[in-house]
Structure formats: structure tokens, C-alpha cells
Design a protein around this motif. Structure first.
Motif, short mmCIF file in Angstrom:
data_model
loop_
_atom_site.label_atom_id
_atom_site.label_comp_id
_atom_site.label_asym_id
_atom_site.label_seq_id
_atom_site.Cartn_x
_atom_site.Cartn_y
_atom_site.Cartn_z
N ALA A 174 49.90 10.62 9.89
CA ALA A 174 49.67 11.02 11.28
C ALA A 174 48.31 10.52 11.74
CB ALA A 174 49.74 12.54 11.40
N ALA A 175 48.31 9.88 12.89
CA ALA A 175 47.07 9.38 13.49
C ALA A 175 46.60 10.32 14.58
CB ALA A 175 47.29 7.99 14.08
N SER A 176 45.30 10.56 14.60
CA SER A 176 44.72 11.40 15.65
C SER A 176 43.40 10.79 16.10
CB SER A 176 44.52 12.83 15.15
OG SER A 176 43.61 12.85 14.08
N GLY A 177 42.96 11.23 17.27
CA GLY A 177 41.71 10.70 17.80
C GLY A 177 41.89 10.23 19.23
N SER A 178 40.92 9.51 19.71
CA SER A 178 40.93 9.04 21.09
C SER A 178 41.13 7.53 21.11
CB SER A 178 39.62 9.41 21.78
OG SER A 178 39.63 8.98 23.12
N PHE A 179 42.32 7.08 21.48
CA PHE A 179 42.62 5.66 21.53
C PHE A 179 43.66 5.40 22.61
CE2 PHE A 179 46.54 6.56 19.33
CZ PHE A 179 46.21 7.55 18.43
N PHE A 180 43.78 4.14 23.01
CA PHE A 180 44.74 3.79 24.05
C PHE A 180 46.13 3.60 23.49
CE2 PHE A 180 46.44 2.17 27.87
CZ PHE A 180 47.15 1.03 27.58
N THR A 202 52.91 9.07 14.48
CA THR A 202 53.18 9.28 13.06
C THR A 202 54.13 8.20 12.54
OG1 THR A 202 52.85 11.66 13.25
CG2 THR A 202 54.09 10.88 11.35
N VAL A 203 53.83 7.71 11.34
CA VAL A 203 54.69 6.76 10.68
C VAL A 203 55.19 7.38 9.38
CG1 VAL A 203 52.81 5.63 9.42
CG2 VAL A 203 54.90 4.36 9.90
N TYR A 204 56.42 7.04 9.02
CA TYR A 204 57.06 7.58 7.82
C TYR A 204 57.47 6.44 6.91
CZ TYR A 204 57.51 11.48 11.08
OH TYR A 204 57.26 12.45 12.00
N LEU A 205 57.51 6.73 5.63
CA LEU A 205 58.03 5.77 4.66
C LEU A 205 59.02 6.53 3.78
CD1 LEU A 205 57.85 2.81 3.71
CD2 LEU A 205 56.27 3.61 1.94
N GLN A 206 60.29 6.29 3.99
CA GLN A 206 61.33 6.87 3.14
C GLN A 206 61.53 5.96 1.95
OE1 GLN A 206 63.08 9.84 3.45
NE2 GLN A 206 63.85 9.32 1.42
N ALA A 242 51.78 4.07 -7.57
CA ALA A 242 50.57 3.53 -6.93
C ALA A 242 50.00 4.59 -6.00
CB ALA A 242 50.90 2.28 -6.13
N VAL A 243 48.80 4.32 -5.51
CA VAL A 243 48.28 5.08 -4.38
C VAL A 243 48.75 4.36 -3.12
CG1 VAL A 243 46.24 5.90 -3.16
CG2 VAL A 243 46.26 5.84 -5.67
N TYR A 244 49.38 5.11 -2.23
CA TYR A 244 49.91 4.56 -1.00
C TYR A 244 48.95 4.88 0.15
CZ TYR A 244 54.29 3.28 -3.18
OH TYR A 244 55.24 2.69 -3.99
N TYR A 245 48.58 3.84 0.88
CA TYR A 245 47.63 3.96 1.98
C TYR A 245 48.32 3.62 3.30
CZ TYR A 245 44.00 3.79 -1.62
OH TYR A 245 43.21 4.04 -2.71
N CYS A 246 47.96 4.38 4.30
CA CYS A 246 48.42 4.12 5.66
C CYS A 246 47.31 3.40 6.42
CB CYS A 246 48.75 5.46 6.33
SG CYS A 246 49.10 5.36 8.07
#
Length: 122
Positions: free
Chosen positions: A23-29, A77-81, A91-95
Motif C-alpha cells: 500500500a502506497a501513502s503520502g502526497s503525490f499526483f 495498492t498492488v497485490y502479488l498472488q 527471497a525478500v520481496y520488495y515493492c
């Protein structure tokens, strides 16, 4: 500033499934694209799957047919099924999110999450 928070990692047996969320949060366009990478111990960080704001997807060959990336633009939000998991998926999974801060600004900025561990063991 943009914050990315991943969740959903864990331990699973070969053949099992997990669903990662970011999930992404913050102030962006806008968020141009969201990407999942992974990094196994002693190896480089590799792209796993990518999805654009328009829903165009790309996958690493190693996960095609097993992993599905999706996105909820309203929730940023992005998901990876991940299905049919294998030990080599450990592995360590990074978004990662590619972000613009205004409609007129050409520059795009990349932000990373903290990572979530996925371990596939028998």
C-alpha cells in the motif's frame, strides 16, 4: 514523500500460495507503475512483476503462469498472488512505486518498501 508498506509474506510449503500486498501513502499526483522485486541471499535484486496505472503487466519468465500482479488504483495498492510456490521463490520481496508529483512535472520518482520475507520450505 511516499511510503510503501508491504505485507503478506511468510512460510509456506512447496506448491502452496501466498498473497503479498503493498500500500502506497503520502502526497503525490499519480503512480505510474508499481513493481515487485525479490532478492535472495547473496543474489541481486530481480524484477518479478510490474503493472502500470493502465493495467499493463509484465512478468519475469520464472514466475509466468504462477504469479499474478494486480492493482487497486483507488487504494493505491498492488497485490502479488503467488501460486505453486517453489523453494527457489524464497527471497525478500520488495515493492517499488514510480510516482509523479504533478501533472506538469516530467520527473518521475522511485520509492521502495521495506520488504517482506517469503520462505518456501519442505
Amino acid at each position: 514523500q511516499v511510503q510503501l508498506v508491504e505485507s503478506g509474506g511468510g512460510l509456506v510449503q512447496p506448491g502452496g500460495s501466498l498473497r503479498l500486498s503493498c500500500a502506497a501513502s503520502g502526497s503525490f499526483f499519480s503512480i505510474i507503475a508499481m513493481v515487485w522485486y525479490r532478492q535472495a541471499p547473496g543474489k541481486q535484486r530481480d524484477l518479478v512483476a510490474r503493472i502500470t496505472s493502465g493495467g499493463v503487466t509484465n512478468y519475469a519468465d520464472s514466475v509466468k503462469g504462477r504469479f499474478t500482479i494486480s492493482r487497486d488504483n483507488a487504494k493505491n495498492t498492488v497485490y502479488l498472488q503467488m501460486n505453486s510456490l517453489k523453494p527457489e521463490d524464497t527471497a525478500v520481496y520488495y515493492c517499488n512505486a514510480i510516482v509523479k508529483f504533478s501533472a506538469t512535472m516530467k520527473n518521475e520518482f522511485i520509492y521502495w518498501g521495506q520488504g517482506t520475507q517469503v520462505t518456501v520450505f519442505s
